[in-house]
Scaffold this motif. Sequence first.
Motif, PDB file in Angstrom:
ATOM      1  N   TYR A 220       0.876  -1.156   0.120  1.00 55.15           N
ATOM      2  CA  TYR A 220       0.023   0.056  -0.044  1.00 55.15           C
ATOM      3  C   TYR A 220       1.355   1.134  -0.235  1.00 55.15           C
ATOM      4  O   TYR A 220       0.556   2.496  -0.584  1.00 55.15           O
ATOM      5  N   GLN A 221       2.010   1.842   0.392  1.00 59.24           N
ATOM      6  CA  GLN A 221       3.415   2.137   0.708  1.00 59.24           C
ATOM      7  C   GLN A 221       3.619   2.527  -0.754  1.00 59.24           C
ATOM      8  O   GLN A 221       3.620   3.834  -0.729  1.00 59.24           O
ATOM      9  N   VAL A 222       3.671   1.204  -1.071  1.00 61.61           N
ATOM     10  CA  VAL A 222       4.439   1.540  -2.323  1.00 61.61           C
ATOM     11  C   VAL A 222       3.572   1.893  -3.153  1.00 61.61           C
ATOM     12  O   VAL A 222       4.302   2.788  -4.063  1.00 61.61           O
ATOM     13  N   CYS A 223       2.735   1.924  -3.493  1.00 56.60           N
ATOM     14  CA  CYS A 223       1.745   1.841  -4.272  1.00 56.60           C
ATOM     15  C   CYS A 223       1.140   3.020  -4.045  1.00 56.60           C
ATOM     16  O   CYS A 223       1.881   4.028  -5.461  1.00 56.60           O
ATOM     17  N   LYS A 224       1.677   4.191  -2.704  1.00 55.75           N
ATOM     18  CA  LYS A 224       1.002   5.535  -2.716  1.00 55.75           C
ATOM     19  C   LYS A 224       1.701   6.513  -3.450  1.00 55.75           C
ATOM     20  O   LYS A 224       2.019   7.608  -4.480  1.00 55.75           O
ATOM     21  N   ARG A 225       3.518   6.092  -3.379  1.00 53.14           N
ATOM     22  CA  ARG A 225       4.228   6.470  -3.529  1.00 53.14           C
ATOM     23  C   ARG A 225       4.588   6.138  -5.359  1.00 53.14           C
ATOM     24  O   ARG A 225       4.916   7.139  -5.643  1.00 53.14           O
ATOM     25  N   ILE A 226       4.362   5.447  -5.251  1.00 58.14           N
ATOM     26  CA  ILE A 226       4.551   5.381  -6.546  1.00 58.14           C
ATOM     27  C   ILE A 226       2.853   6.245  -7.393  1.00 58.14           C
ATOM     28  O   ILE A 226       3.473   6.999  -8.717  1.00 58.14           O
ATOM     29  N   LYS A 227       1.991   6.121  -6.997  1.00 55.42           N
ATOM     30  CA  LYS A 227       1.677   7.621  -7.866  1.00 55.42           C
ATOM     31  C   LYS A 227       1.310   9.275  -7.367  1.00 55.42           C
ATOM     32  O   LYS A 227       0.466   9.294  -7.935  1.00 55.42           O
ATOM     33  N   SER A 228       1.296   9.100  -6.339  1.00 52.11           N
ATOM     34  CA  SER A 228       2.076  10.577  -6.158  1.00 52.11           C
ATOM     35  C   SER A 228       3.410  11.411  -6.513  1.00 52.11           C
ATOM     36  O   SER A 228       3.369  12.543  -6.586  1.00 52.11           O
ATOM     37  N   SER A 229       4.510  10.029  -7.265  1.00 53.43           N
ATOM     38  CA  SER A 229       5.087  11.144  -8.270  1.00 53.43           C
ATOM     39  C   SER A 229       5.279  10.979  -9.952  1.00 53.43           C
ATOM     40  O   SER A 229       3.902   9.794 -10.638  1.00 53.43           O
ATOM     41  N   SER A 230       5.347  11.764 -10.299  1.00 53.26           N
ATOM     42  CA  SER A 230       4.889  12.776 -11.430  1.00 53.26           C
ATOM     43  C   SER A 230       5.813  11.342 -12.364  1.00 53.26           C
ATOM     44  O   SER A 230       5.514  11.399 -13.971  1.00 53.26           O
ATOM     45  N   ALA A 231       7.102  10.885 -12.671  1.00 52.44           N
ATOM     46  CA  ALA A 231       7.760  10.166 -12.886  1.00 52.44           C
ATOM     47  C   ALA A 231       6.935   8.483 -13.083  1.00 52.44           C
ATOM     48  O   ALA A 231       7.234   7.838 -14.039  1.00 52.44           O
ATOM     49  N   THR A 232       6.045   8.349 -12.362  1.00 53.87           N
ATOM     50  CA  THR A 232       5.877   7.426 -12.186  1.00 53.87           C
ATOM     51  C   THR A 232       4.401   6.602 -11.706  1.00 53.87           C
ATOM     52  O   THR A 232       3.768   5.576 -11.878  1.00 53.87           O
ATOM     53  N   ARG A 233       3.812   7.898 -11.823  1.00 56.61           N
ATOM     54  CA  ARG A 233       2.335   7.872 -10.926  1.00 56.61           C
ATOM     55  C   ARG A 233       1.300   7.319 -13.066  1.00 56.61           C
ATOM     56  O   ARG A 233       0.367   6.614 -13.165  1.00 56.61           O
ATOM     57  N   ASP A 234       3.164   6.612 -13.964  1.00 55.41           N
ATOM     58  CA  ASP A 234       1.406   6.605 -15.170  1.00 55.41           C
ATOM     59  C   ASP A 234       1.546   5.057 -15.448  1.00 55.41           C
ATOM     60  O   ASP A 234       0.942   4.568 -16.491  1.00 55.41           O
ATOM     61  N   ALA A 235       2.710   4.683 -15.023  1.00 58.15           N
ATOM     62  CA  ALA A 235       2.364   3.238 -15.104  1.00 58.15           C
ATOM     63  C   ALA A 235       1.476   2.910 -13.559  1.00 58.15           C
ATOM     64  O   ALA A 235       0.458   3.611 -12.900  1.00 58.15           O
ATOM     65  N   ALA A 236       0.597   1.740 -14.851  1.00 54.82           N
ATOM     66  CA  ALA A 236      -0.560   0.583 -13.677  1.00 54.82           C
ATOM     67  C   ALA A 236       0.220   0.300 -13.019  1.00 54.82           C
ATOM     68  O   ALA A 236       0.944  -0.860 -13.276  1.00 54.82           O
ATOM     69  N   VAL A 237      -0.739  -0.146 -11.941  1.00 51.16           N
ATOM     70  CA  VAL A 237      -0.427  -1.178 -10.402  1.00 51.16           C
ATOM     71  C   VAL A 237      -1.870  -2.111  -9.949  1.00 51.16           C
ATOM     72  O   VAL A 237      -2.261  -1.128  -9.960  1.00 51.16           O
ATOM     73  N   VAL A 238      -1.185  -3.130 -10.258  1.00 45.24           N
ATOM     74  CA  VAL A 238      -1.815  -4.112  -9.641  1.00 45.24           C
ATOM     75  C   VAL A 238      -1.582  -5.153  -8.924  1.00 45.24           C
ATOM     76  O   VAL A 238      -0.034  -5.289  -8.510  1.00 45.24           O
ATOM     77  N   MET A 239      -2.469  -4.675  -7.445  1.00 47.19           N
ATOM     78  CA  MET A 239      -2.329  -5.361  -6.541  1.00 47.19           C
ATOM     79  C   MET A 239      -2.533  -6.855  -6.782  1.00 47.19           C
ATOM     80  O   MET A 239      -3.121  -7.541  -6.998  1.00 47.19           O
ATOM     81  N   LEU A 240      -0.964  -7.397  -5.974  1.00 47.51           N
ATOM     82  CA  LEU A 240      -1.187  -8.618  -5.996  1.00 47.51           C
ATOM     83  C   LEU A 240      -1.139  -9.575  -4.363  1.00 47.51           C
ATOM     84  O   LEU A 240      -0.545  -9.259  -3.187  1.00 47.51           O
ATOM     85  N   SER A 241      -1.870 -10.270  -3.615  1.00 47.97           N
ATOM     86  CA  SER A 241      -2.368 -10.163  -2.375  1.00 47.97           C
ATOM     87  C   SER A 241      -3.736 -11.712  -2.096  1.00 47.97           C
ATOM     88  O   SER A 241      -4.575 -12.168  -3.098  1.00 47.97           O
ATOM     89  N   SER A 242      -3.598 -12.462  -0.651  1.00 47.47           N
ATOM     90  CA  SER A 242      -3.833 -14.196  -0.472  1.00 47.47           C
ATOM     91  C   SER A 242      -5.043 -13.145   0.018  1.00 47.47           C
ATOM     92  O   SER A 242      -5.942 -14.002   0.644  1.00 47.47           O
ATOM     93  N   ARG A 243      -5.169 -11.859   0.572  1.00 45.80           N
ATOM     94  CA  ARG A 243      -6.212 -11.529   1.510  1.00 45.80           C
ATOM     95  C   ARG A 243      -7.525 -10.445   0.024  1.00 45.80           C
ATOM     96  O   ARG A 243      -6.381 -10.087  -0.406  1.00 45.80           O
TER      97      ARG A 243
END
Length: 293
Positions: A220-243
């Motif tokens: 969750y923290q990594v995703c927030k960091r990626i999506k809050s940066s103009s350099a990385t926000r365009d990457a699609a983030v797919v979360m993987l979890s057993s939950r």
Amino acid sequence: MASSSHHDSSAAQRFVLETIGFSDAEKSLLISTFRLTGRRPFHYVEAAAPQERTDIYLVNADNPLAMWQLNARAPSVHVPAVLIGRQQDALAWPLVTKPIHWMRLFEQLDLQMRLAINERARRCNANGAAGGTEWRGGISRRACDRHAPHRPLFEERRLQESVLVVDDSATVRAFMRSRLTPFQFDVDYAENGEKAIDMAQAKSYTCIFLDILMPGMDGYQVCKRIKSSSATRDAAVVMLSSRASAFDKFRGSWAGCDAYLGKPVGEDELLSTIARFLPSARDTAQALLARTG
């Protein structure tokens, strides 16, 4: 013209596929996932223009009207069909059962097209020997196609998109490698969130598959960091979890993720998910929005 056995390995053989009897949602899923076949030796696409001849039919066998429409189109050894459905009765064409297993479907389409190409080539040779007239057997499906405009038999594959898999499990990384590399993706790996953020800053990724439970910074923290940066926000983030509870999915959405996959990750769900985020899929979606806007 190059034959299917003598062509640049960077090119894919292109076939026009017509879908019959599927709902709009099913057709959208099929067409988006078939974009992945552009990375394989056989590439299946929708007709770009009404006059383009169909090479192979894909039909909903559970829809009686669709089966009637297929019969009216008169499929043959030169223009075959593949069925999708739950019926197990004797059918004239091969059936891929539901739920769809994408690799099985791709393989069955490939098999039918190889048989069709062989039959077209045999007809080409027989016709040439009898009448001395060129018959483009790799393309032509009917006698009237002899005078049709040439269309490319091979097309250059698109540049590889880069994918980042972030997971501390070697088993998951190996699974993702085995499923993604056959489609010519450039796949990188990170074992923790800190390394993933550094890699995403240094390289552009189409898609980032991100485990939630990792040592140190969680997903969750990594995703927030990626999506809050103009350099990385365009990457699609797919979360993987057993939950996979509604609350866990809400947390993923709140963190900014684009999709959420439960572990163990299913191959078919993985392929259909990544197909949604290919540049070609996004371009199509934007074009549709522009038309309706």
